[in-house]
Design an enzyme around this catalytic site. Structure first.
Site, PDB file in Angstrom:
ATOM      1  N   TYR A   1       2.899   4.705   0.677  1.00  0.00           N
ATOM      2  CA  TYR A   1       3.486   5.539   1.895  1.00  0.00           C
ATOM      3  C   TYR A   1       2.399   6.310   2.543  1.00  0.00           C
ATOM      4  CZ  TYR A   1       7.726   4.021  -0.214  1.00  0.00           C
ATOM      5  OH  TYR A   1       8.954   3.346  -0.648  1.00  0.00           O
TER       6      TYR A   1
ATOM      7  N   PHE B   1       7.186   1.833  -3.997  1.00  0.00           N
ATOM      8  CA  PHE B   1       8.502   1.957  -3.543  1.00  0.00           C
ATOM      9  C   PHE B   1       9.072   3.196  -3.925  1.00  0.00           C
ATOM     10  CE2 PHE B   1       8.268  -2.703  -3.961  1.00  0.00           C
ATOM     11  CZ  PHE B   1       8.689  -3.098  -2.982  1.00  0.00           C
TER      12      PHE B   1
ATOM     13  N   ASP C   1       0.850  -1.246   0.072  1.00  0.00           N
ATOM     14  CA  ASP C   1      -0.114  -0.033  -0.053  1.00  0.00           C
ATOM     15  C   ASP C   1       0.922   1.299   0.016  1.00  0.00           C
ATOM     16  OD1 ASP C   1       0.820   0.054   2.530  1.00  0.00           O
ATOM     17  OD2 ASP C   1      -1.279   0.800   3.307  1.00  0.00           O
TER      18      ASP C   1
ATOM     19  N   HIS D   1      11.303  -9.824   0.577  1.00  0.00           N
ATOM     20  CA  HIS D   1      11.140  -8.313   0.522  1.00  0.00           C
ATOM     21  C   HIS D   1      12.430  -7.600   0.784  1.00  0.00           C
ATOM     22  CE1 HIS D   1       9.138  -4.311   1.251  1.00  0.00           C
ATOM     23  NE2 HIS D   1       8.008  -4.800   0.586  1.00  0.00           N
TER      24      HIS D   1
END
Length: 246
Positions: free
Chosen positions: A67, A93, A65, A211
């Protein structure tokens, strides 16, 4: 009409008529009208799609989701007065220029440096729009969030929509040609890898790793070689490689 890039609006047209979409848009609109801060700004919710049209897409990176923080960003080079704006701007990202680079993105840059050595310079910003413009869809599975409340818009319908985006990329025959094949999906971490079932691995390429979060990057993200592998796959198909420098 949904304000999404035209090629995406065409291939996803059926989604915009479904009950879940009406419920989702009513929810997001209601949150904004109630005075809550919702990120990214409405104009940027579909920015990833605008920068990476369906017909140009070659690579998909799946995030979670947006930031949920606010950043103090210099308004221009001639002013020291900061402007409070959302860190998120519609690409997973990625952050707006001037915002602090998040830890996961720092680790992505470290992996790029390890893969490309002197050919990659670690940037002083975290804006990944250059990737998107080359055909990299930076897709969060939830496209909005309330400020300072991570995952606050999860379970409201975004997951169904973005799941359909992945399915559409995987299965759809683009207009005027054959099947869309050879897309490279980068799935980092368990959340992204849960979307693997939506991808036809006979037609596309799936690269999986841990991740890039500081909590997991040492468990398989560092050393994954995904950026070089992606370019090797694209090159073998006669497609332009991605210039990962931003």
């Amino acid at each position: 009409m949904v304000k999404i890039e035209e090629s995406w609006r065409k291939v996803l047209a059926d989604e915009f008529t479904k009950p879940y979409w009406k419920d989702l848009t009513n929810f997001v609109r209601g949150e904004i009208e109630a005075g809550k801060l919702v990120f990214p700004l409405p104009k940027n919710i579909f920015a990833g799609f605008s920068l990476c049209p369906f017909d140009k897409l070659k690579v998909v990176i799946v995030g979670q989701d947006p930031y949920h923080s606010i950043s103090k960003v210099e308004t221009n080079c001639n002013s020291s007065l900061p402007k409070n704006i959302p860190t998120a701007h519609g690409l997973c990202f990625s952050v707006v220029k001037g915002a602090k680079i998040p830890p996961s993105l720092k680790n992505i840059y470290k992996e790029l440096k390890a893969e490309f050595g002197d050919k990659f310079t670690i940037p002083d910003h975290g804006n990944l729009e250059k990737w998107a413009k080359q055909g990299v869809l930076l897709l969060n599975t939830t496209l909005t969030v309330e400020a300072h409340k991570p995952m606050s818009h999860a379970g409201k319908g975004w997951e169904e929509f973005t799941g359909k985006v992945i399915e559409t990329i995987s299965r759809r025959a683009p207009q005027g040609g054959g099947e869309k094949t050879g897309v490279v999906f980068l799935l980092w971490g368990r959340h992204a890898q849960s979307k693997e079932k939506l991808i036809d691995s006979q037609k596309h390429f799936v690269l999986k790793a841990a991740h890039p979060s500081p909590f997991s990057a040492h468990n398989g993200f560092f050393g994954c070689g995904h950026f070089q592998k992606t370019n090797e796959i694209l090159k073998k198909q006669g497609k332009q490689e991605i210039d990962w420098q931003v």
